[in-house]
Design a protein around this motif. Structure first.
Motif, short mmCIF file in Angstrom:
data_model
loop_
_atom_site.label_atom_id
_atom_site.label_comp_id
_atom_site.label_asym_id
_atom_site.label_seq_id
_atom_site.Cartn_x
_atom_site.Cartn_y
_atom_site.Cartn_z
N THR A 772 0.83 -1.21 0.00
CA THR A 772 0.00 0.00 0.00
C THR A 772 0.86 1.25 0.00
O THR A 772 0.68 2.16 -0.84
N ILE A 773 1.81 1.34 0.95
CA ILE A 773 2.63 2.55 1.04
C ILE A 773 3.55 2.68 -0.17
O ILE A 773 3.84 3.77 -0.64
N LEU A 774 3.98 1.53 -0.73
CA LEU A 774 4.85 1.56 -1.90
C LEU A 774 4.08 2.06 -3.12
O LEU A 774 4.59 2.89 -3.91
N SER A 775 2.85 1.58 -3.27
CA SER A 775 2.05 2.04 -4.42
C SER A 775 1.74 3.53 -4.31
O SER A 775 1.66 4.25 -5.32
N LEU A 776 1.58 4.04 -3.07
CA LEU A 776 1.33 5.47 -2.88
C LEU A 776 2.51 6.29 -3.40
O LEU A 776 2.35 7.27 -4.15
N PHE A 777 3.74 5.89 -3.01
CA PHE A 777 4.92 6.64 -3.46
C PHE A 777 5.14 6.49 -4.96
O PHE A 777 5.61 7.41 -5.63
N VAL A 778 4.82 5.31 -5.52
CA VAL A 778 4.94 5.13 -6.96
C VAL A 778 3.98 6.07 -7.69
O VAL A 778 4.34 6.71 -8.69
N LYS A 779 2.74 6.15 -7.19
CA LYS A 779 1.77 7.06 -7.79
C LYS A 779 2.24 8.51 -7.69
O LYS A 779 2.13 9.30 -8.66
N LEU A 780 2.80 8.86 -6.53
CA LEU A 780 3.32 10.21 -6.35
C LEU A 780 4.48 10.48 -7.29
O LEU A 780 4.63 11.59 -7.83
N HIS A 781 5.29 9.45 -7.56
CA HIS A 781 6.39 9.56 -8.51
C HIS A 781 5.87 9.74 -9.93
O HIS A 781 6.43 10.51 -10.73
N ASN A 782 4.75 9.06 -10.27
CA ASN A 782 4.22 9.10 -11.63
C ASN A 782 3.43 10.38 -11.95
O ASN A 782 3.17 10.66 -13.12
N VAL A 783 3.04 11.12 -10.93
CA VAL A 783 2.21 12.29 -11.16
C VAL A 783 2.93 13.29 -12.05
O VAL A 783 2.34 13.88 -12.97
N ARG A 784 4.21 13.47 -11.86
CA ARG A 784 4.95 14.47 -12.63
C ARG A 784 5.59 13.87 -13.86
O ARG A 784 5.71 14.51 -14.90
N GLU A 785 6.05 12.63 -13.81
CA GLU A 785 6.80 12.03 -14.92
C GLU A 785 5.88 11.78 -16.11
O GLU A 785 4.67 11.61 -15.98
N ASP A 786 6.47 11.78 -17.35
CA ASP A 786 5.68 11.50 -18.55
C ASP A 786 5.34 10.02 -18.62
O ASP A 786 5.87 9.20 -17.88
N ILE A 787 4.51 9.68 -19.56
CA ILE A 787 3.95 8.32 -19.62
C ILE A 787 5.00 7.28 -19.97
O ILE A 787 4.84 6.10 -19.69
N VAL A 788 6.11 7.68 -20.61
CA VAL A 788 7.13 6.71 -21.03
C VAL A 788 7.82 6.09 -19.84
O VAL A 788 8.11 4.91 -19.81
N ASN A 789 8.08 6.89 -18.83
CA ASN A 789 8.89 6.42 -17.71
C ASN A 789 8.09 6.23 -16.43
O ASN A 789 8.65 6.28 -15.34
N SER A 802 -3.91 13.61 -9.39
CA SER A 802 -3.26 14.91 -9.56
C SER A 802 -3.02 15.56 -8.21
O SER A 802 -3.62 15.16 -7.19
N ILE A 803 -2.14 16.58 -8.25
CA ILE A 803 -1.82 17.37 -7.06
C ILE A 803 -2.06 18.83 -7.41
O ILE A 803 -1.57 19.31 -8.46
N PRO A 804 -2.76 19.57 -6.54
CA PRO A 804 -3.05 20.97 -6.88
C PRO A 804 -1.77 21.79 -7.12
O PRO A 804 -1.71 22.58 -8.06
N ASN A 805 -0.76 21.59 -6.30
CA ASN A 805 0.45 22.41 -6.39
C ASN A 805 1.66 21.50 -6.60
O ASN A 805 2.29 21.04 -5.64
N LEU A 806 1.96 21.20 -7.88
CA LEU A 806 3.08 20.31 -8.18
C LEU A 806 4.41 20.88 -7.72
O LEU A 806 5.33 20.13 -7.36
N GLN A 807 4.53 22.20 -7.72
CA GLN A 807 5.82 22.83 -7.40
C GLN A 807 6.21 22.60 -5.94
O GLN A 807 7.39 22.70 -5.60
N SER A 808 5.23 22.31 -5.09
CA SER A 808 5.54 22.16 -3.66
C SER A 808 6.12 20.80 -3.32
O SER A 808 6.69 20.61 -2.25
N VAL A 809 5.98 19.80 -4.22
CA VAL A 809 6.45 18.44 -3.94
C VAL A 809 7.89 18.29 -4.37
O VAL A 809 8.26 18.67 -5.49
N ASP A 810 8.70 17.72 -3.51
CA ASP A 810 10.11 17.45 -3.82
C ASP A 810 10.17 16.08 -4.52
O ASP A 810 10.35 15.04 -3.88
#
Length: 995
Positions: A772-789, A802-810
């Motif tokens: 569960t926690i791993l899939s959460l971080f994977v989803k958070l990783h995929n929010v910004r990355e393009d579909i290829v990677n 989606s995330i309202p403020n992408l710039q705030s996430v490291d």
């Protein structure tokens, strides 16, 4: 000639050749006085010695007129001498125990042969061929006596004999001794050859169910009369001394048991027969009583035989086999369970049931095995020797030299075991003052004999030592130890007196401080601190080691203790306990914490609660490192204590955050989701970030899989993690007047830092929680990355898109966290194919194509029994296959690309044909053609090689097309089976290449 006659001839022919010296008158007088002699209360010489005298006279050879030595004549004189010898034996009631003790084997052999002759045993007949039931009672008894003696002599000859100390050498005496020795050996040889027959005779005697009679002086006189004077009384069944059938069976069973036991050394199965005979003997003695027997049985020896047979014979009842320490020790020695052997010796130190000789024999056997190259037995030898030594001390015996030799170089482990044995060998509540005095003297002398003060203080600070010696005695011993002047020996050569200066008080303090640093025994630590505070009151001994670390929340409370000795003791016990926890030495940690808890309970409720909390954490660590590894659920009381800690509301108690963290992780690992979701108090969720995180994780896992309406808790968890991974932006004006943006990696916006979250997750072991926690971080990783990677994961659809403020996430920190989490998850279960796919996707996204292929193949292998079964379609999705194709393409393995194109739901002919056109391929090319099942690709290969003029490769492609199972007219099942078989072989070949 019979064997008995041969014995007689051997016995008579070896006697020294001396003429008869007894006159007929003296001989007749001797016969007349015999009966009077036997009537005396204590005849001198003893009656049994008369047998020797009579038989020696009767067996003396004669010399004829030509001075030639002749065998003893069969005249009246010699017959009467032999009769006199038989009368003496009859006076002794033919007791073989008495006769064997005083007569040599040749003399007793001659006596029993004469008994056979006078009892009318048919000459030249083997005893085994005679039916005892048809013989007169005295004749049958004579045969029994002879065969019993034969068996007993064989058994006795197998025992070691202590050699007599030789006196001054005399030639005639030495010759006589040598002759007797040779004669004895000859007789023994004959007896051993006849042993089987003698056993059969005695076994046959057990079947006789009637009384027998043995010759008395009266019946012997009747036999010696002239034939005309005998009225047949000696043939009667009532003539002689009556021996009951049960008495006969008792003696025969005992003798047969002895010979069977002796034969068991070469044939273990015979021990069963020996056991049967000995136990039958015990039954008969119990029934009739030993006092009623004419022939006595050594009951102590019989008991030893019975006990040995119980040990040596296997029993179907294991409980009865373990009834005695002897059987347990035999089993341990046979199976090599030497630690159990030590335990038996230690337990016997209380009961003292094992004889000293038996203990020493076991130790000798262990030493022999150790000397044969079994180094592992050295420690066992030492432990058994210590048990024996303490047993000797308690029984007032002298300490064995072996113990002194083994203790020349003492060590901490040796001292610890010695003290353990001493404590386990004496019950102070019930022990007599004499036992206590012996044990105290032993420990005191042990201290005085040691050079190293470290070991002295190990003994003197032990609980047993403190209880056995009074305060005055301990102080006197300590003073004696201090007066001993330690010397410094820098070399083997004589040194000047400068080095012989006694150690100062500061040196003694330094030695004690050194022991304080090394020790993990609470009693020893307390004793050393008492010693140190007795020497000086100016030092704070909790500061002597920079390794002693106590959390600040505890340190402030401990250092507030007014009494310096108590303060040092509490601080050091806690510091050492925490250190033992850190190095996973949970046994010593529990001892240290228990001692500290007992100490602080007397004066500080606050520190008492602190120690209870630390012991809870220790119990969690102990279970997770022990029974928890194998999946065994924790006891219910431990779960209750964990819940109690989380719900605790005691004010002013210093708390460590790690305990709450471990408690929440513990509940998640053991699926206590119901409690975390529904029963945790709301104030606790609001004040403790780990409880809040645990509640959200438990609620999310509880609802998986579920409808979209149940994803509210997943959204809450998502928001908490996003906030933790967000960065706080600050603007700063530089020297040039420009404003720059500063990002803080560790944001204070969330309920905890990202590093704390990562540390908490790495305490989790439950697969569903980790997924569960791993899939959460994977989803958070995929929010910004393009579909290829993007990275695939299980249950990824439950998280917001989606995330309202992408710039705030490291996102850089998120990527690092995903890598660390999947690496940790694979240490928990390296065969989880979903986690392996995530790892492969990470390598793919970072352009590490060979590593990505490794994990893609490993994911397929673990869920298909190394490709012997079909890989599930949810593992090798089209996206995974396409990424494997791209990896092979970028690695220039173009033939592999073409083959993998067949794995897609719709075969990608365009990519396959393009790959096959590449001539610079790094794979095995045409050797892979056997793995292609798509006829279109094979036909294209044939055309391509024909166009290039590659005849050999074209033939390989044609051969692959020509296989009957690839014929398009075949049923669909045949075609699928052909494809599946080629898939399996290809993936196995790929796995061997990339694993």
């Amino acid at each position: 000639m019979s064997a008995e006659a041969a014995d007689r001839e051997a016995a008579t022919s070896s006697r020294p050749c001396t003429p008869p010296q007894t006159s007929w008158f003296e001989f007749v007088l001797e016969e007349a006085l015999l009966e009077q002699h036997l009537q005396k209360p204590s005849p001198d010489p003893p009656p049994v010695q008369l047998i020797v005298q009579f038989l020696e006279q009767a067996s003396k050879p004669s010399v004829n007129e030509q001075n030639q030595v002749q065998p003893p004549p069969d005249n009246k004189r010699n017959r009467i001498l032999k009769l006199l010898a038989l009368k003496v034996a009859a006076h002794l009631k033919w007791d073989l125990d008495v006769l064997e003790k005083s007569l040599s084997v040749p003399v007793l052999n001659m006596l029993l042969n004469e008994l056979l002759c006078i009892s009318k045993v048919p000459p030249g007949t083997k005893h085994v061929d005679v039916d005892l039931s048809t013989l007169p009672p005295t004749t049958a008894m004579a045969i029994l006596l002879y065969n019993r003696w034969a068996i007993r002599t064989i058994v006795q000859s197998s025992f070691p004999v202590k050699q007599a100390k030789p006196g001054p050498p005399q030639l005639n005496v030495m010759n006589q001794i040598q002759q007797e020795k040779e004669l004895t050996e000859n007789i023994l040889k004959v007896l051993k050859e006849q042993a089987a027959d003698s056993i059969l005779v005695l076994e046959g005697a057990l079947k006789l169910n009637k009384d027998l009679y043995v010759h008395t002086i009266r019946t012997l006189d009747l036999l010696a009369m002239e034939p005309g004077m005998v009225n047949g009384e000696t043939e009667s069944s009532t003539a002689g001394l009556k021996i009951s059938a049960e008495e006969i069976q008792c003696q025969v069973c005992y003798d047969l048991g002895a010979i069977y036991f002796q034969q068991g050394s070469t044939n273990a199965a015979v021990h069963e027969k020996a056991k049967e005979k000995f136990f039958k003997t015990k039954e008969l003695i119990a029934k009739n009583g030993s006092s009623s027997l004419h022939f006595t049985v050594d009951e102590e020896r019989l008991a030893g035989y019975c006990q040995a047979c119980e040990v040596l014979t296997s029993s179907s009842d294991d409980a009865s086999q373990q009834a005695t320490p002897y059987s347990q020790i035999h089993s341990c020695m046979k199976s090599g369970k030497y630690q159990d052997l030590v335990k038996i010796f230690l337990e016997d130190n209380l009961t003292l049931s094992l004889p000293e000789q038996f203990r020493q024999s076991v130790l000798r056997e262990l030493f022999q095995k150790a000397q044969q190259g079994n180094d592992a037995l050295d420690e066992v030898c030492f432990k058994v020797c210590v048990c024996n030594t303490v047993c000797d001390v308690l029984q007032g015996r002298i300490i064995d030299i072996q113990f002194c030799q083994l203790f020349l170089k003492p060590s901490k482990e040796k001292i610890d075991f010695l003290l353990e044995v001493c404590s386990g060998s004496i019950n102070l509540e019930n022990a007599s003052e004499e036992l206590k005095r012996r044990m105290a003297a032993f420990l005191k002398n042990l201290c005085l004999g040691m050079e190293d003060l470290q070991f002295v203080f190990m003994i003197s600070s032990h609980e047993l030592f403190i209880k056995l010696l009074k305060d005055d005695e301990r102080k006197l011993l300590i003073d004696q130890m201090r007066k001993r002047s330690p010397r410094i020996n820098l070399c083997t050569k004589p040194v000047t007196s400068f080095y012989d200066i006694p150690a100062s008080a500061s040196v003694n303090i330094g030695q004690l401080e050194h022991q304080l640093i090394l020790s993990v025994d609470p009693w020893r630590i307390r004793q050393i601190l008492i010693e140190l505070h007795g020497m000086t009151s100016e030092r704070q001994f909790w500061t002597i080691s920079n390794k002693w670390e106590v959390p600040n929340v505890y340190g402030n409370v401990i250092l507030g203790i007014k009494d310096s000795l108590t303060r040092d003791l509490v601080y050091i016990l806690m510091a050492k306990g925490l250190h033992c926890c850190a190095i996973k030495d949970f046994v010593h940690a529990k001892q240290l914490f228990a001692a500290c808890l007992e100490l602080v309970t007397e004066f500080s409720p606050k520190l008492r609660q602190v120690m209870l909390n630390e012991m809870l954490l220790l119990d969690i660590y102990t279970h997770e490192a022990g029974a928890g590894v194998s999946g065994e659920r924790p006891p219910s009381d431990l779960i209750s204590r964990v819940r109690g800690y989380l719900e605790m509301r005691v004010p002013d108690i210093p708390l460590r955050q790690v305990i709450a963290e471990e408690c929440v992780a513990f509940l998640l690992n053991w699926c206590e989701n119901e409690y975390l979701t529904m029963q945790v108090p709301l104030p606790l969720v609001q004040t403790n970030p780990y409880v809040k995180l645990g509640q959200l994780l438990a609620a999310t896992c509880k609802e998986l899989p579920g409808p979209k309406e149940s994803r509210r808790t997943a959204k809450d968890l998502w928001e908490v993690v996003v906030q933790i991974c967000s960065v706080s932006n600050q603007h700063k004006r530089g020297n040039d007047g420009r404003v720059s943006l500063i990002k803080h990696r560790e944001s204070t916006l969330g309920i905890m830092y990202r590093s704390e979250l990562l540390s908490f997750i790495k305490k989790l072991r439950e697969p569903l929680v980790l997924t569960t926690i791993l899939s959460l971080f994977v989803k958070l990783h995929n929010v910004r990355e393009d579909i290829v990677n993007d990275i695939a994961a299980e249950h990824i659809s439950i998280w917001p898109s989606s995330i309202p403020n992408l710039q705030s996430v490291d996102f850089e920190a998120v990527a690092i966290t995903v890598k660390e989490l999947v690496s940790y998850a694979l240490t928990i279960n390296a065969n989880n194919h979903f986690w392996l796919i995530i790892q492969a996707d990470i390598y793919f996204a970072t352009n590490q194509y060979s590593a990505a292929l490794h994990y893609y193949l490993q994911a397929g292998a673990v869920c298909s029994d190394f490709f012997n079964k079909m890989v599930p379609p949810d593992v090798y999705t089209d996206q995974v296959i396409k990424r494997m194709i791209k990896c092979c393409s970028l690695l220039n393995c173009h033939t592999q690309v073409a083959i993998l194109c067949q794995f897609l739901r719709e075969v990608d002919y365009k990519t396959a044909f393009k790959a096959l056109q590449e001539q610079n391929s790094h794979d095995a090319m045409d050797s892979y053609y056997e793995y292609i099942w798509d006829v279109t690709i094979l036909e294209y290969l044939t055309y391509l090689h024909h166009k290039r003029g590659e005849t050999d490769k074209r033939q390989i492609a044609i051969k692959a097309i020509g296989q009957t199972e690839l014929n398009s007219s075949n049923p669909e099942e045949v075609l699928q089976l052909a494809a599946q078989r080629r898939k399996k072989k290809f993936l196995q070949a790929m796995a061997k290449l990339y694993f």
